[in-house]
Design a protein around this motif. Structure first.
Motif, mmCIF file in Angstrom:
data_model
loop_
_atom_site.group_PDB
_atom_site.id
_atom_site.type_symbol
_atom_site.label_atom_id
_atom_site.label_comp_id
_atom_site.label_asym_id
_atom_site.label_seq_id
_atom_site.Cartn_x
_atom_site.Cartn_y
_atom_site.Cartn_z
ATOM 1 N N ILE A 23 18.063 -4.744 -49.525
ATOM 2 C CA ILE A 23 17.815 -3.547 -48.719
ATOM 3 C C ILE A 23 18.836 -2.458 -49.067
ATOM 4 N N ALA A 24 20.108 -2.843 -49.198
ATOM 5 C CA ALA A 24 21.155 -1.861 -49.485
ATOM 6 C C ALA A 24 20.925 -1.173 -50.829
ATOM 7 N N LEU A 25 20.558 -1.931 -51.860
ATOM 8 C CA LEU A 25 20.321 -1.343 -53.173
ATOM 9 C C LEU A 25 19.130 -0.388 -53.147
ATOM 10 N N SER A 26 18.063 -0.788 -52.444
ATOM 11 C CA SER A 26 16.873 0.063 -52.366
ATOM 12 C C SER A 26 17.184 1.380 -51.670
ATOM 13 N N LEU A 27 17.832 1.280 -50.515
ATOM 14 C CA LEU A 27 18.130 2.485 -49.748
ATOM 15 C C LEU A 27 19.209 3.319 -50.433
ATOM 16 N N GLY A 28 20.118 2.660 -51.142
ATOM 17 C CA GLY A 28 21.134 3.402 -51.884
ATOM 18 C C GLY A 28 20.520 4.249 -52.983
ATOM 19 N N ALA A 29 19.564 3.659 -53.725
ATOM 20 C CA ALA A 29 18.890 4.410 -54.785
ATOM 21 C C ALA A 29 18.104 5.582 -54.200
ATOM 22 N N ALA A 30 17.413 5.339 -53.078
ATOM 23 C CA ALA A 30 16.643 6.400 -52.431
ATOM 24 C C ALA A 30 17.567 7.510 -51.927
ATOM 25 N N GLY A 31 18.691 7.125 -51.334
ATOM 26 C CA GLY A 31 19.634 8.115 -50.824
ATOM 27 C C GLY A 31 20.204 8.985 -51.928
ATOM 28 N N ALA A 32 20.512 8.364 -53.073
ATOM 29 C CA ALA A 32 21.077 9.120 -54.192
ATOM 30 C C ALA A 32 20.081 10.145 -54.727
ATOM 31 N N THR A 33 18.840 9.728 -54.929
ATOM 32 C CA THR A 33 17.848 10.670 -55.468
ATOM 33 C C THR A 33 17.460 11.725 -54.438
ATOM 34 N N TYR A 34 17.465 11.360 -53.154
ATOM 35 C CA TYR A 34 17.183 12.358 -52.123
ATOM 36 C C TYR A 34 18.278 13.426 -52.113
ATOM 37 N N ALA A 35 19.525 12.995 -52.293
ATOM 38 C CA ALA A 35 20.640 13.944 -52.345
ATOM 39 C C ALA A 35 20.505 14.872 -53.543
ATOM 40 N N LEU A 36 20.075 14.323 -54.696
ATOM 41 C CA LEU A 36 19.870 15.161 -55.878
ATOM 42 C C LEU A 36 18.764 16.187 -55.648
ATOM 43 N N GLY A 37 17.660 15.732 -55.035
ATOM 44 C CA GLY A 37 16.560 16.652 -54.747
ATOM 45 C C GLY A 37 16.981 17.734 -53.776
ATOM 46 N N THR A 38 17.723 17.360 -52.757
ATOM 47 C CA THR A 38 18.197 18.334 -51.774
ATOM 48 C C THR A 38 19.150 19.346 -52.418
ATOM 49 N N ALA A 39 20.021 18.847 -53.301
ATOM 50 C CA ALA A 39 20.952 19.740 -53.994
ATOM 51 C C ALA A 39 20.200 20.736 -54.875
ATOM 52 N N ALA A 40 19.179 20.241 -55.599
ATOM 53 C CA ALA A 40 18.388 21.146 -56.448
ATOM 54 C C ALA A 40 17.686 22.190 -55.608
ATOM 55 N N HIS A 41 17.146 21.787 -54.475
ATOM 56 C CA HIS A 41 16.437 22.720 -53.594
ATOM 57 C C HIS A 41 17.398 23.761 -53.010
ATOM 58 N N THR A 42 18.604 23.335 -52.634
ATOM 59 C CA THR A 42 19.563 24.210 -51.973
ATOM 60 C C THR A 42 20.267 25.143 -52.976
ATOM 61 N N LEU A 43 20.730 24.582 -54.083
ATOM 62 C CA LEU A 43 21.533 25.372 -55.031
ATOM 63 C C LEU A 43 20.694 26.288 -55.906
ATOM 64 N N PHE A 44 19.522 25.781 -56.317
ATOM 65 C CA PHE A 44 18.717 26.553 -57.267
ATOM 66 C C PHE A 44 17.457 27.139 -56.652
ATOM 67 N N GLY A 45 17.228 26.819 -55.384
ATOM 68 C CA GLY A 45 16.051 27.333 -54.710
ATOM 69 C C GLY A 45 14.755 26.767 -55.241
ATOM 70 N N LEU A 46 14.808 25.566 -55.809
ATOM 71 C CA LEU A 46 13.599 24.944 -56.363
ATOM 72 C C LEU A 46 12.682 24.485 -55.256
ATOM 73 N N SER A 47 11.410 24.826 -55.368
ATOM 74 C CA SER A 47 10.411 24.401 -54.396
ATOM 75 C C SER A 47 9.050 24.451 -55.048
ATOM 76 N N ILE A 48 8.306 23.340 -54.922
ATOM 77 C CA ILE A 48 6.973 23.237 -55.541
ATOM 78 C C ILE A 48 5.955 23.097 -54.408
ATOM 79 N N THR A 49 5.020 24.019 -54.401
ATOM 80 C CA THR A 49 3.998 23.988 -53.346
ATOM 81 C C THR A 49 2.657 23.541 -53.886
#
Length: 375
Positions: free
Chosen positions: A349-375
Motif C-alpha cells: 500500500i505504501a509503495l502504491s500511494l507513494g508513487a501516486a503522491g509523487a506523480t500527483y505532486a509533479l502534475g500539480t507543480a506543472a499546473h501551478t508553475l507553467f499554467g498547464l491545463s488540458i480541457t
C-alpha cells in the motif's frame, strides 16, 4: 532454577500454546476428513501439553498465569478462514507463525535458556517441526493454485501502481475526466502487453534452462555406474530446489533409468520441483489479465463519477480502491511466500500511494508553475 527467559516471554509462549491448542480443536470440530480430523485432535493435545510445560516454567519463576486465556479472536479467525478458503489456505497463512515459533524455541535451546528443562523444550521444538509435516500434503496441493494466484497478484499490483501513478499525474492538469480515462486505458493496454510478454519470456527462459540442464545430465550419466549416477542426480535435484532428504529419495528411485530428465520432470509434476509446475502461457495469461483488471479498477471512477465530483475526488476513490486491492494482493503474496503478512500488506500500500503522491505532486507543480491545463 535459573532461567534466561523473561517473564513476558514465558507468558507469551504460554498464551500462544493455549491459543494453538484451541485453534486445532476448533478446526477438528469442523473438519469432515476423518484422517485430518484425527491429526488435528492430536495437534491440539500436543499444544495443550506444551502449554502445561510453560505453566510449570511460570510457577518456577513465581508467575501467575491462571488468568491467561487463549485468543478467541485468533480461534474464530482461523475457523472463518478454514470455512471460506479451505484448509490449504489456512495452512499457508499459519506457516510463518509456525516457522517463527520454531526459530524462537531453537534459539532458546541453543543457549540453554531453561537450564535443566532445556531438554524438554527440545522435545517441544521437535513437535513443532513435526506440525509442518502433518499438513505437507495439504500444503503441496495448494501450491499449484497459489502459483497461479501469485502471478495474478503480481500482475494486478503492477497495474494498480503504474496506472494510478499515471492518472495521479494527469488529474491536476487534465480537466476532462474522459481524457484521463483514455490516457489510463492506453497506459493499461501497453502495460498489459508488456507484462504478459515479459512473464512469458521469463518463465520460458527458466523452462529452457531447466530442460538444457536435464539434457546435459542425461548425456553425462550414460557413462556412470548406478552409485555415481544416484549421487549426480541428487546434486542436480538439490540445485533445482529440493532439500537433501527429498533429493536422495527421488534420486534413489530414478537413477537406474538413463533417461533421467523425463523422470525428474515427472517428479516435478507430482510436486517435487516448483519449476516443473510453471507454464509460460499460463503465467503470461494470468499476469496480463490481472494487470488489466488492476488498471481498470484505477480508471473506473473517472468515467463513472468524474463529471459529478471532479478529478481530485475521483482520484481519491481510486486511491481507496487501490489500497483495498493492494491489501488483498499483499495478503496473497505473503501467504504464497510464507512472508510476514502485515508488513507485506503495508509495504504494498505504501509503495502504491507513494508513487501516486509523487506523480500527483509533479502534475500539480506543472499546473501551478507553467499554467498547464488540458480541457
Amino acid at each position: 532454577m535459573q532461567f534466561s527467559v523473561s517473564p513476558d516471554e514465558v507468558i507469551e509462549y504460554y498464551r500462544d500454546e493455549l491459543t494453538d491448542a484451541e485453534i486445532y480443536k476448533a478446526l477438528a470440530n469442523v473438519e469432515k476428513d476423518p484422517r485430518l480430523k484425527e491429526e488435528l485432535i492430536k495437534l491440539s493435545n500436543y499444544e495443550t501439553q506444551h502449554a502445561k510445560f510453560w505453566s510449570e516454567v511460570a510457577r518456577a519463576m513465581n508467575l501467575d498465569v491462571s488468568n491467561i486465556k487463549p485468543s478467541k479472536f485468533m480461534v474464530s479467525y482461523s475457523v472463518v478462514i478454514r470455512r471460506l478458503l479451505g484448509l490449504g489456505f489456512l495452512v499457508k497463512l499459519r506457516e510463518s507463525a509456525e516457522v517463527e515459533a520454531i526459530r524462537r524455541y531453537g534459539e532458546a535451546v541453543r543457549r540453554r535458556a531453561l537450564g535443566p528443562l532445556t531438554d524438554r523444550l527440545r522435545e517441544i521444538l521437535l513437535d513443532e517441526v513435526a506440525h509442518e509435516e502433518v499438513f505437507r500434503e495439504v500444503g503441496s496441493r495448494f501450491e499449484g493454485l497459489i502459483e497461479n494466484i501469485r502471478d495474478a497478484m503480481y500482475g494486478m499490483s503492477d497495474g494498480l501502481v503504474e496506472v494510478l501513478a499515471a492518472v495521479a499525474g494527469l488529474a491536476p492538469v487534465v480537466v476532462n475526466p474522459i481524457l484521463i480515462t483514455l490516457a489510463g486505458l492506453i497506459v493499461g493496454a501497453a502495460g498489459t502487453l508488456s507484462m504478459a510478454v515479459g512473464a512469458y519470456m521469463s518463465t520460458k527462459a527458466q523452462q529452457d534452462i531447466r530442460e538444457t540442464k536435464l539434457s546435459k545430465l542425461d548425456i553425462e550419466l550414460e557413462n556412470l555406474d548406478v552409485e555415481d549416477r544416484s549421487r549426480r542426480v541428487k546434486n542436480a535435484l538439490v540445485s533445482m530446489g529440493l532439500n537433501e532428504g527429498e533429493a536422495q529419495e527421488v534420486a534413489s528411485m530414478i537413477s537406474t533409468d538413463l533417461n533421467v530428465s523425463k523422470k525428474i520432470t515427472a517428479a516435478g509434476e507430482i510436486g517435487y520441483l516448483e519449476e516443473a509446475l510453471e507454464s509460460p502461457g499460463r503465467s503470461a495469461l494470468y499476469t496480463g489479465i490481472f494487470y488489466l483488471i488492476g488498471a481498470l479498477l484505477v480508471i473506473a471512477p473517472f468515467p463513472l463519477l468524474g463529471h459529478l465530483i471532479g478529478n481530485v475526488y475521483s482520484l481519491f476513490i481510486s486511491i481507496i480502491l487501490v489500497a483495498i486491492a493492494q491489501g488483498i494482493s499483499g495478503l496473497i503474496t505473503a501467504i504464497s511466500g510464507s512472508g510476514k503478512v502485515m508488513r507485506t500488506i503495508a509495504l504494498n500500500i505504501a509503495l502504491s500511494l507513494g508513487a501516486a503522491g509523487a506523480t500527483y505532486a509533479l502534475g500539480t507543480a506543472a499546473h501551478t508553475l507553467f499554467g498547464l491545463s488540458i480541457t
